[in-house]
Design a protein around this motif. Structure first.
Motif, short mmCIF file in Angstrom:
data_model
loop_
_atom_site.label_atom_id
_atom_site.label_comp_id
_atom_site.label_asym_id
_atom_site.label_seq_id
_atom_site.Cartn_x
_atom_site.Cartn_y
_atom_site.Cartn_z
N HIS A 137 16.55 -11.97 -5.01
CA HIS A 137 16.68 -10.51 -4.93
C HIS A 137 17.93 -10.00 -5.66
O HIS A 137 17.87 -8.98 -6.37
CB HIS A 137 16.75 -10.05 -3.47
N HIS A 183 4.06 0.43 4.41
CA HIS A 183 4.86 0.57 3.18
C HIS A 183 4.67 1.94 2.53
O HIS A 183 5.62 2.55 2.04
CB HIS A 183 4.46 -0.51 2.18
N ARG A 216 -0.31 -16.43 -11.95
CA ARG A 216 -0.27 -15.39 -10.92
C ARG A 216 -0.09 -14.00 -11.52
O ARG A 216 -0.76 -13.05 -11.13
CB ARG A 216 0.92 -15.66 -9.99
N GLN A 226 9.53 -0.61 6.70
CA GLN A 226 8.43 0.34 6.84
C GLN A 226 8.31 0.94 8.24
O GLN A 226 7.79 2.04 8.40
CB GLN A 226 7.10 -0.30 6.40
N GLU A 249 12.43 -5.68 -1.27
CA GLU A 249 11.82 -6.19 -0.03
C GLU A 249 12.90 -6.77 0.89
O GLU A 249 13.97 -7.15 0.46
CB GLU A 249 10.74 -7.24 -0.35
N LYS A 250 12.56 -6.80 2.18
CA LYS A 250 13.47 -7.38 3.17
C LYS A 250 13.39 -8.90 3.13
O LYS A 250 12.35 -9.40 2.72
CB LYS A 250 13.19 -6.87 4.57
N CYS A 295 9.68 -7.93 -5.24
CA CYS A 295 8.83 -8.59 -4.23
C CYS A 295 8.89 -10.10 -4.38
O CYS A 295 7.89 -10.79 -4.14
CB CYS A 295 7.40 -8.11 -4.36
N THR A 296 10.03 -10.61 -4.81
CA THR A 296 10.20 -12.07 -4.95
C THR A 296 10.82 -12.62 -3.66
O THR A 296 11.25 -11.85 -2.80
CB THR A 296 11.16 -12.36 -6.14
N GLY A 299 3.29 -12.12 -5.53
CA GLY A 299 2.69 -12.96 -4.48
C GLY A 299 2.05 -12.11 -3.40
O GLY A 299 1.47 -11.04 -3.67
N ASN A 300 2.19 -12.56 -2.14
CA ASN A 300 1.51 -11.94 -1.00
C ASN A 300 1.74 -10.43 -0.87
O ASN A 300 0.80 -9.65 -0.82
CB ASN A 300 2.00 -12.57 0.31
N ILE A 301 3.03 -10.05 -0.77
CA ILE A 301 3.33 -8.66 -0.39
C ILE A 301 3.13 -7.70 -1.57
O ILE A 301 2.96 -6.49 -1.38
CB ILE A 301 4.76 -8.55 0.19
N ASP A 327 6.18 -12.07 -13.09
CA ASP A 327 6.27 -13.20 -12.16
C ASP A 327 6.52 -14.43 -13.01
O ASP A 327 5.99 -14.55 -14.12
CB ASP A 327 4.97 -13.36 -11.35
N TRP A 373 10.18 -21.79 -0.38
CA TRP A 373 11.41 -21.01 -0.11
C TRP A 373 11.60 -20.69 1.36
O TRP A 373 12.64 -20.19 1.76
CB TRP A 373 11.42 -19.73 -0.95
N1 NAD Z 1 7.94 -5.83 4.49
C1 NAD Z 1 7.05 -6.74 4.91
O1 NAD Z 1 6.30 -6.50 5.86
C2 NAD Z 1 6.98 -8.08 4.23
C3 NAD Z 1 5.91 -8.94 4.48
C4 NAD Z 1 5.85 -10.17 3.79
C5 NAD Z 1 6.87 -10.51 2.91
N2 NAD Z 1 7.92 -9.67 2.73
C6 NAD Z 1 9.02 -10.03 1.81
O2 NAD Z 1 8.55 -9.95 0.46
C7 NAD Z 1 9.21 -10.93 -0.35
C8 NAD Z 1 8.13 -11.81 -1.01
O3 NAD Z 1 7.36 -12.44 0.00
P1 NAD Z 1 5.89 -12.99 -0.32
O4 NAD Z 1 5.35 -13.47 0.97
O5 NAD Z 1 5.12 -12.00 -1.12
O6 NAD Z 1 6.27 -14.26 -1.23
P2 NAD Z 1 5.32 -15.13 -2.17
O7 NAD Z 1 5.93 -16.49 -2.23
O8 NAD Z 1 3.88 -14.97 -1.76
O9 NAD Z 1 5.46 -14.40 -3.60
C9 NAD Z 1 6.67 -14.38 -4.30
C10 NAD Z 1 6.35 -14.35 -5.79
O10 NAD Z 1 7.59 -14.21 -6.51
C11 NAD Z 1 7.53 -15.06 -7.67
N3 NAD Z 1 8.90 -15.33 -8.10
C12 NAD Z 1 9.79 -16.20 -7.54
N4 NAD Z 1 10.98 -16.13 -8.18
C13 NAD Z 1 10.82 -15.20 -9.17
C14 NAD Z 1 11.70 -14.68 -10.16
N5 NAD Z 1 12.96 -15.08 -10.25
N6 NAD Z 1 11.21 -13.74 -11.01
C15 NAD Z 1 9.91 -13.32 -10.92
N7 NAD Z 1 9.04 -13.78 -10.00
C16 NAD Z 1 9.50 -14.71 -9.13
C17 NAD Z 1 6.75 -16.27 -7.22
O11 NAD Z 1 6.19 -16.96 -8.31
C18 NAD Z 1 5.68 -15.62 -6.30
O12 NAD Z 1 4.52 -15.29 -7.01
C19 NAD Z 1 10.15 -11.69 0.60
O13 NAD Z 1 11.43 -11.12 0.53
C20 NAD Z 1 9.54 -11.45 1.98
O14 NAD Z 1 10.49 -11.52 3.03
C21 NAD Z 1 7.97 -8.46 3.34
#
Ligand code: NAD
Length: 363
Positions: free
Chosen positions: A83, A297, A46, A129, A100-101, A77-78, A14-16, A41, A171
């Motif tokens: 986690h 990161h 995706r 980070q 990830e946190k 990164c889920t 996803g995003n991160i 994923d 979530w």
């Molecule tokens: N360090 C940072 O600055 C920072 C910034 C943003 C997010 N995060 C962390 O990163 C993590 C993900 O956040 P995000 O915003 O990318 O979330 P997101 O919802 O954009 O992406 C998460 C992805 O994980 C997939 N997923 C869910 N369960 C799964 C599983 N069991 N197996 C495989 N894939 C699975 C989803 O389909 C999705 O594509 C979170 O823990 C968030 O707190 C950290």
């Protein structure tokens, strides 16, 4: 680097995940120390798009990935709720994990990872980070030099803005999938950075509130924290603050050090103010520190790769990350029992060990 690259995969695309992929691919070009080979994923569209964008093999679960690929390292990164099972699967398959946190939803989950780390001899590093920019290194060097004197007071503010639509992602804003509100999801960045300077905390008094967002968790928390070294800190975590800022301020006996940023700092975001009569010593110690590393990161990933190649625990270790998670648990414990809470109270017999919210939120 002449060593074999660490075969690396990303779970959760996803995003991160994009930042993880581009940073790992940059390190691969710089040193050859890592090789990003696969991603997984549970959302097939995706992972297909992500795998194509980064020239990787895509899988629809961590289990499929681990069955098909020999990997040394997996970046998780889920969302936070997955986690723990994903990390356990990777450790048991013989891989190291970058997590990830927030690392886990609860202290109980976290201790399962520590036990698995010990049983398998593999490592778990948690993302934080902001411990890796040159500014924080300079601050720690200043403290170690003795020029700033004892830490007395800190301010630790994560005052961010997330509108209601942000919580449309299924979530977010829920105890069972995110583990908490801005204390766990947002403020944890600044809290962890503060703890890497001030060390072990001993007690906390806190308030958690639902001020404006329709969520299960808090959208604001405030805490007063006491540290083993005698310092005290005020911590504010918010997602309802239109003028957003991440702010850390440390008042030592002979210097104030501050950083203002939002999602990452550079050297120019730091200021140092020496107490009268201490200017020369404080500035000389500050100027000796490193420069030009942003808190991103990639800065942490470089150190993780180096540590794994050297066969030592990569930063941020489970000991470090647990202290941060424990303070989040302490904030909720104090807020929901409406009394000060000691760190030592948060053992396996505490309701806040199994669930961050303990016996349930009290608003
Ligand atoms: N360090 C940072 O600055 C920072 C910034 C943003 C997010 N995060 C962390 O990163 C993590 C993900 O956040 P995000 O915003 O990318 O979330 P997101 O919802 O954009 O992406 C998460 C992805 O994980 C997939 N997923 C869910 N369960 C799964 C599983 N069991 N197996 C495989 N894939 C699975 C989803 O389909 C999705 O594509 C979170 O823990 C968030 O707190 C950290």
């Amino acid at each position: 680097m002449s060593v074999k690259p660490l075969r690396t995969a990303i779970v959760g695309t996803g995003n991160i995940a994009g930042i993880h992929a581009s940073s790992l691919q940059q390190i691969a070009r710089e040193t050859g120390g890592v090789e990003l080979v696969a991603a997984a994923d549970t959302d097939p569209a995706r992972v297909a798009e992500f795998a194509a964008a980064h020239s990787l093999t895509g899988y629809e679960s961590v289990h499929a990935l681990l069955a098909a690929e020999q990997v040394d390292l997996v970046h998780v990164c889920t969302p936070p709720g997955s986690h723990t099972p994903i990390t356990l699967a990777v450790l048991e398959a013989g891989g190291h994990v970058v997590l990830e946190k927030p690392a886990t939803l609860t202290l109980a989950e976290f201790d399962r990872l520590v036990a698995a780390e010990q049983a398998t001899g593999r490592h778990v590093a948690t993302i934080s980070q902001h411990r890796f920019g040159s500014g924080i290194r300079r601050l720690r060097g200043l403290l170690e030099s003795g020029a700033a004197g004892r830490p007395l007071l800190a301010l630790c503010d994560t005052v961010w803005y997330r509108d209601q639509a942000y919580y449309d992602v299924v979530w977010r804003g829920r105890w069972d999938t995110e583990g908490g509100g801005p204390t766990m999801g947002h403020g944890i960045h600044q809290i962890d950075t503060m703890l890497c300077v001030l060390g072990a905390w001993t007690s906390v008094s806190a308030v958690a509130r639902q001020q404006a967002r329709a969520v299960d968790t808090e959208d604001v928390s405030l805490a007063h924290v006491t540290f083993e070294n005698g310092a005290v800190a005020s911590v504010v975590n918010s997602v309802v603050s239109p003028r957003e800022e991440s702010y850390l301020r440390f008042d030592f006996e002979f210097a104030t050090v501050e950083v203002r940023h939002l999602y990452g700092y550079g050297d120019d975001d730091w200021t140092v103010t020496a107490a009268p009569g201490h200017e020369e010593r404080v500035m000389a110690a500050w100027d000796r520190g490193p420069t030009r590393v942003r808190s991103e990161h990639i800065a942490q990933f470089r150190e993780i790769a180096t540590a794994l190649h050297e066969g030592v625990a990569p930063p941020v270790t489970t000991t470090d990350a647990r202290r941060t998670l424990q303070l989040a648990a302490g904030i909720y414990a104090s807020a929901f029992t409406r009394r000060p809470v000691e760190a030592a109270e948060l053992g396996a017999d505490s309701p806040h060990y199994e669930l961050m919210q303990g016996n349930g939120p009290v608003w």
